[in-house]
Design an enzyme around this catalytic site. Sequence first.
Site, short mmCIF file in Angstrom:
data_model
loop_
_atom_site.label_atom_id
_atom_site.label_comp_id
_atom_site.label_asym_id
_atom_site.label_seq_id
_atom_site.Cartn_x
_atom_site.Cartn_y
_atom_site.Cartn_z
N CYS A 107 -0.55 4.42 2.37
CA CYS A 107 -0.47 4.36 3.83
C CYS A 107 0.03 2.98 4.21
CB CYS A 107 -1.81 4.71 4.47
SG CYS A 107 -3.23 3.91 3.71
N CYS A 152 -2.50 0.00 4.18
CA CYS A 152 -3.68 -0.86 4.12
C CYS A 152 -3.23 -2.32 4.13
CB CYS A 152 -4.50 -0.56 2.86
SG CYS A 152 -5.22 1.08 2.89
N CYS A 202 0.89 -1.17 0.00
CA CYS A 202 0.00 0.00 0.00
C CYS A 202 0.91 1.21 0.00
CB CYS A 202 -0.91 0.01 1.22
SG CYS A 202 -1.79 1.57 1.40
#
Lengths: 219, 101
Positions: A127, A129, A124
Site C-alpha cells: 500500500c 505505509c 511499501c
Amino acid sequence: MSHTHDHDHDHHHPAGSAPQRHPFQPDDPPPTGHYQLMAVALRELLIEKGVLGADEIRAQIERMDARGPHLGAKVVAKAWSDPAYKARLLADGPKACAELGIELDGMRLTVVEDKPALHNLIVCTLCSCYPRALLGLPPAWYKSADYRKRAVREPRAVLKEFGTELAATTAVRVHDSTAELRYIVLPLRPAGTEGWSEEKLAGLVTRDTMIGVTLPKAG
Amino acid sequence: MTPAARLSVKRFKPGQAVRVRRAFPPGHIRTPIYIRGAAGVIERDCGDCVNAEERAFARSGLPALPLYRVRFRQQEIWPGYDGPDSDSIEIEIYANWLEPA
C-alpha cells in the site's frame, strides 16, 4: 490550466476536438462518495453524542498537519552528533524520539543505518505505509504503483532516476514495509560537516534522504 | 488459522534459514506475492503482533503471532537482477508464513 481534483489523468480527446483544449470541468463538484458520507456522518454523530467536540477534531487535524520531515531531521542530526544517542535510536526508535519530545503515538519506528558500503531504501509494495508521525504525509510518488513495483525489483535504476548513483561496491538493501514496523533511513553524515551544530546539520536532512532515494550533501 | 495450526507456529532465531510458504490464500494478505516460496534468513524478531490478516476482517487477530524481519538475496528473488550479489531485501513476515529451510 486549473484542476479542481488532485488525481492524475491522461487527456483523451474525442476525435475532431482541438487537441490543446482541456476537457471541461463540471461546475458542480461530483456527488459525495459513500465513504466520504460515512465519515461525515460518523463525525456528526460523535459530536452529537458528546463523545468528541468539533474543536478536538480540528485540533487533532492541526496536530497531524504540523508533523513533517523537520521532526525526522532533528532525530537524524542528533544521531550524527551524539554516538550514544545513535545507539539508543537504533535499538529503540520510539523511545529515542520521545527523548527529543517527539511522540510517535504507538508507531513502531525502526531506524536503518547506512554504512560506507551499504545503502538503505524504503518502500511499501502492498500500500503506502509511511512513518507519518515522523515525516508527515508521504509524497505522491511514494504511493505510486511505479515506485512500489520498481523499488524492489530494480532499486539501482530507481535511485539513478533520483540522481543517486552508487558504486557497485555499495550494497543496496530495500526494506518492504509490509506489516507493523515503519522505517526511516539514518544516512551517512556528509563529509565537510565537522563541527556543525545540530541545527545546521538538520538543514541537510530532507524527506527524500530519510526514505533513502537521495543522499544528504553539504553544499 | 485453525487452533492446530496456531500451536504449530514455530519460533525462529536471528540468523536462522527460513522459507516463505508458497501459498495463495484469499484475503487481505500481508506477505507479498513476489516473496512467496523464497528462502531467506531471519534478521530480527520483532515481537508478537496481532495478526493483521485476521484484523482485516474485523476479527480479533488473537493470539498474537511472532513477526520477523527476513532478509533475502535480490539475485534469488528476481531473475536477471541487475546488481551485485550483496544487494538484499528485507520484509516483515508473520510466523505462520515461515518454515525452517
